[in-house]
Write a protein that holds these residues in place. Structure first.
Motif, PDB file in Angstrom:
ATOM      1  N   GLU A   3     -72.969   5.398 -17.423  1.00 31.07           N
ATOM      2  CA  GLU A   3     -72.083   4.893 -18.476  1.00 31.07           C
ATOM      3  C   GLU A   3     -70.623   4.955 -18.044  1.00 31.07           C
ATOM      4  O   GLU A   3     -69.861   4.005 -18.276  1.00 31.07           O
ATOM      5  N   MET A  25     -79.934   4.270 -19.594  1.00 31.24           N
ATOM      6  CA  MET A  25     -78.763   4.773 -20.321  1.00 31.24           C
ATOM      7  C   MET A  25     -78.761   4.262 -21.756  1.00 31.24           C
ATOM      8  O   MET A  25     -78.544   5.021 -22.710  1.00 31.24           O
ATOM      9  N   LYS A  73     -79.176   6.429 -25.191  1.00 31.05           N
ATOM     10  CA  LYS A  73     -78.037   6.457 -26.114  1.00 31.05           C
ATOM     11  C   LYS A  73     -78.399   5.934 -27.493  1.00 31.05           C
ATOM     12  O   LYS A  73     -77.957   6.483 -28.511  1.00 31.05           O
TER      13      LYS A  73
END
Length: 202
Positions: free
Chosen positions: A30, A153, A157
C-alpha cells in the motif's frame, strides 16, 4: 523509463523498506503505490462522484499495446484527460493501474465507483487495470506478482473474500477483457490461490 523525482523517491523508499528481492508486506504494498499527485494527475470532484463500499476486486486490461519504453506517467495523464473530456467520466475508470515493471499507480479514488463501456455495474468493485493487450501478449511475472500483491492488500483492507476476485468478462458478455492470456490466471484460480496464500502469510 524516465522517472519524475517524486516517483524515483517512492521507488527508492519502497526498495529500502522491502529489501531487494523480498516479498513486500501488504502494508508495504500500500505504501509503495504511486499517488495521483506523484504522477501529475489531479483529484476528482467529489460532488460528482458515486461513493461506494468495496465488496469485489475486478481485473481489467488496457486492451491496447503497451511497448517497452512507453512512459506510464504520460499514459496516465493522457488517460485521465481522455476519461474526463471525451468520455465525460469522473476520472480514470480504474482505481489502480499496473505497468510493465509491476509498479502500481493510483487512479480513481477507491471510495468512488468506477466506470465501464459495458453493461455491468461496477459499484462496489475495486478496479485494477494491467497495461497491455492480453489478447495478443502474455503478462510478465512482475505484472502477475503485482496483481497478487495488490489484490491481497485490497482483500485484507476491505475484507473482500477471495471468491469475490474476478475479471471484467465475468460480469459482462460484451467484452473479452482482461484478454485471454491474463484471463487464464483468473479462470484457473491462480489469483485466488495466490491471494489466499498471501493472506495466510505465506
Amino acid at each position: 523509463m524516465r522517472l519524475f523525482p517524486a516517483l524515483a523517491c517512492t521507488a527508492l523508499l519502497f526498495s529500502l523498506a522491502t529489501g531487494a528481492g523480498a516479498q513486500p508486506s501488504l502494508a508495504d504494498v500500500e505504501r509503495g503505490i504511486v499517488s495521483v499527485s506523484a504522477w501529475g494527475g489531479t483529484p476528482a470532484n467529489p460532488a460528482q462522484a458515486q461513493p461506494q463500499t468495496i465488496s469485489y476486486i475486478t481485473l481489467h486490461h488496457q486492451g491496447e499495446p503497451f511497448p517497452q519504453g512507453k512512459d506510464p506517467v504520460q499514459y496516465l495523464r493522457n488517460l485521465q484527460t481522455w476519461s474526463r473530456t471525451t468520455k465525460h467520466w469522473l476520472d480514470i475508470p480504474y482505481h489502480y493501474i499496473i505497468d510493465l515493471d509491476g509498479k502500481i499507480y493510483a487512479g480513481r479514488d477507491i471510495n468512488y465507483a468506477g466506470d465501464t463501456n459495458t453493461e455491468y455495474d461496477p459499484m462496489g468493485h475495486a478496479l485494477i487495470e494491467v497495461v497491455g493487450n492480453f489478447e495478443e501478449v502474455e503478462p510478465n511475472q512482475k505484472q502477475l506478482d503485482a496483481v497478487v500483491d495488490l489484490m491481497a492488500m485490497l482483500a485484507a483492507k476491505y475484507k473482500v473474500p477471495v471468491d469475490h476476485i474476478a475479471s471484467h468478462r465475468d460480469y459482462s458478455a460484451q467484452t473479452v477483457c482482461p484478454g485471454k492470456n491474463l484471463y487464464r490466471y483468473v479462470q484457473e484460480g491462480y489469483f485466488r490461490k495466490k491471494v489466499a496464500e498471501r493472506l495466510e502469510g505465506k
